[in-house]
Design a protein around this motif. Structure first.
Motif, PDB file in Angstrom:
ATOM      1  N   PRO A  74      26.708 -22.021  47.891  1.00  0.00           N
ATOM      2  CA  PRO A  74      27.981 -21.479  47.422  1.00  0.00           C
ATOM      3  C   PRO A  74      27.937 -19.946  47.348  1.00  0.00           C
ATOM      4  O   PRO A  74      26.869 -19.344  47.207  1.00  0.00           O
ATOM      5  CB  PRO A  74      28.133 -22.088  46.026  1.00  0.00           C
ATOM      6  CG  PRO A  74      27.257 -23.288  46.031  1.00  0.00           C
ATOM      7  CD  PRO A  74      26.095 -22.944  46.912  1.00  0.00           C
ATOM      8  N   LEU A  75      29.136 -19.352  47.413  1.00  0.00           N
ATOM      9  CA  LEU A  75      29.260 -17.895  47.375  1.00  0.00           C
ATOM     10  C   LEU A  75      30.230 -17.462  46.281  1.00  0.00           C
ATOM     11  O   LEU A  75      31.278 -18.086  46.085  1.00  0.00           O
ATOM     12  CB  LEU A  75      29.776 -17.361  48.718  1.00  0.00           C
ATOM     13  CG  LEU A  75      28.855 -17.485  49.929  1.00  0.00           C
ATOM     14  CD1 LEU A  75      29.594 -17.038  51.187  1.00  0.00           C
ATOM     15  CD2 LEU A  75      27.597 -16.654  49.731  1.00  0.00           C
ATOM     16  N   VAL A  76      29.866 -16.374  45.609  1.00  0.00           N
ATOM     17  CA  VAL A  76      30.708 -15.748  44.597  1.00  0.00           C
ATOM     18  C   VAL A  76      30.952 -14.303  45.027  1.00  0.00           C
ATOM     19  O   VAL A  76      30.020 -13.621  45.457  1.00  0.00           O
ATOM     20  CB  VAL A  76      30.041 -15.779  43.207  1.00  0.00           C
ATOM     21  CG1 VAL A  76      30.911 -15.080  42.166  1.00  0.00           C
ATOM     22  CG2 VAL A  76      29.735 -17.214  42.787  1.00  0.00           C
ATOM     23  N   ALA A  77      32.190 -13.844  44.907  1.00  0.00           N
ATOM     24  CA  ALA A  77      32.534 -12.464  45.279  1.00  0.00           C
ATOM     25  C   ALA A  77      32.762 -11.628  44.032  1.00  0.00           C
ATOM     26  O   ALA A  77      33.475 -12.050  43.111  1.00  0.00           O
ATOM     27  CB  ALA A  77      33.788 -12.442  46.144  1.00  0.00           C
ATOM     28  N   GLY A  78      32.167 -10.450  43.999  1.00  0.00           N
ATOM     29  CA  GLY A  78      32.389  -9.528  42.893  1.00  0.00           C
ATOM     30  C   GLY A  78      33.661  -8.727  43.114  1.00  0.00           C
ATOM     31  O   GLY A  78      33.726  -7.909  44.032  1.00  0.00           O
ATOM     32  N   ILE A  79      34.681  -8.972  42.301  1.00  0.00           N
ATOM     33  CA  ILE A  79      35.945  -8.226  42.391  1.00  0.00           C
ATOM     34  C   ILE A  79      36.353  -7.836  40.979  1.00  0.00           C
ATOM     35  O   ILE A  79      36.818  -8.676  40.192  1.00  0.00           O
ATOM     36  CB  ILE A  79      37.067  -9.059  43.044  1.00  0.00           C
ATOM     37  CG1 ILE A  79      36.634  -9.591  44.410  1.00  0.00           C
ATOM     38  CG2 ILE A  79      38.334  -8.213  43.178  1.00  0.00           C
ATOM     39  CD1 ILE A  79      37.679 -10.468  45.087  1.00  0.00           C
ATOM     40  N   GLY A  80      36.174  -6.592  40.636  1.00  0.00           N
ATOM     41  CA  GLY A  80      36.498  -6.135  39.290  1.00  0.00           C
ATOM     42  C   GLY A  80      36.841  -4.661  39.295  1.00  0.00           C
ATOM     43  O   GLY A  80      36.792  -3.993  40.325  1.00  0.00           O
ATOM     44  N   GLY A  81      37.184  -4.142  38.124  1.00  0.00           N
ATOM     45  CA  GLY A  81      37.510  -2.723  38.022  1.00  0.00           C
ATOM     46  C   GLY A  81      38.190  -2.413  36.710  1.00  0.00           C
ATOM     47  O   GLY A  81      38.413  -3.299  35.876  1.00  0.00           O
TER      48      GLY A  81
END
Length: 291
Positions: A74-81
């Motif tokens: 499985p893959l997790v994407a880092g999307i934050g800010g």
């Protein structure tokens, strides 16, 4: 077992000496980590130097990561800010094909109130096509997602499924673990304290040192999850000095040097990050020989 139980690795992003993204190195890193038996990968978290990548580079890395991984984990994407509307726009433009969740760091620099943090994640939860992991790392963000805010989010939004915790505060950990919904995942964000956190109820870790030593580290985590702490402890203790060295001069400078020593990719970083000093490099090399 839930796909996010065990060892996730916050992957480093390899660069060529001129600073361009090294996609050959990225393939080598991914294959090395998956070959070490980890359960899932996190693309473009802090260790991936996401803050110094532009939008096009991020899209290319996310796409290539899906292609290279090819469904193996499985893959997790880092999307934050720290700009909620920009985060929502990034999520809207994100090609979620091949990804299983989003890891979103708490807003940094602005120092929002707890209500502001709640509203930020509420907006993300209501707009994300994928399940969301909270990421609480006050040493980087300048503010903490309180245990009460974490629990409020966990109870209010079914697609906020986990928290990655890197506060180092065991009172905070205890409060969340005692009162969270049963299906809500507590994930360690600090390699050195993962063993005791699993004993308390954590389901695993999103690791930095797993970039370099995925096999031994993920084996230790699986032993912990099986309740075999007698076998896990010697592995845990064997990694203490190496783990400390990974963070001695900042992340990911240490682990990138280790990857270079292992012949996997180069250790170039993007400013304002710089490589480690000679003494730390020597100690890392010595530890790699021992391990």
């Amino acid at each position: 077992m839930n796909k996010f139980h065990g060892t996730g690795v916050a992957m480093a992003t390899p660069f060529h000496p001129d600073g361009a993204v090294d996609f050959g190195g990225l393939e080598a890193v991914i294959n090395h980590i998956i070959g070490g038996g980890v359960e899932y990968l996190v693309s473009l978290g802090t260790t991936g130097e996401s803050s110094t990548l532009n939008k096009d580079e991020k899209k290319q890395i996310w796409k290539r990561t899906v292609e290279i991984t090819n469904g193996r984990v499985p893959l997790v994407a880092g999307i934050g800010g720290n700009n909620t509307y920009e985060v929502l726009k990034s999520i809207e433009e994100f090609d979620a094909e091949g990804y299983d969740a989003i890891l979103s760091v708490s807003p940094y620099y602005n120092k929002p109130t707890q209500e502001g943090i709640y509203q930020h994640y509420k907006a993300i939860a209501e707009n994300s096509p994928l399940p969301v992991f909270l990421y609480n790392v006050p040493g980087r963000t300048g503010s903490t997602i309180s245990a009460d805010t974490t629990l409020r989010l966990a109870h209010d939004f079914k697609n906020i499924i986990a928290t990655k915790e890197a506060t180092g505060n065991f009172d905070h950990f205890n409060h969340i673990l005692k009162n969270k919904p049963e299906e809500f995942l507590f994930i360690s964000g600090d390699d050195p304290v993962t063993l005791p956190l699993i004993a308390m109820g954590a389901v695993g870790v999103i690791s930095v040192i797993g970039n370099a030593l995925p096999r031994v580290f993920s084996a230790m985590i699986r032993l912990c999850l099986q309740g075999d702490f007698a076998k896990a402890r010697p592995l845990h203790y064997s990694l203490i000095e190496f783990t400390a060295l990974m963070f001695a001069e900042g992340n990911p400078a240490g682990v990138k040097y280790a990857l270079k020593e292992l012949g996997i990719c180069g250790d170039t970083l993007r400013l304002p990050l710089v490589g480690i000093g000679e003494q730390t490099a020597k100690k890392i090399s010595e530890q790699l020989q021992v391990l």
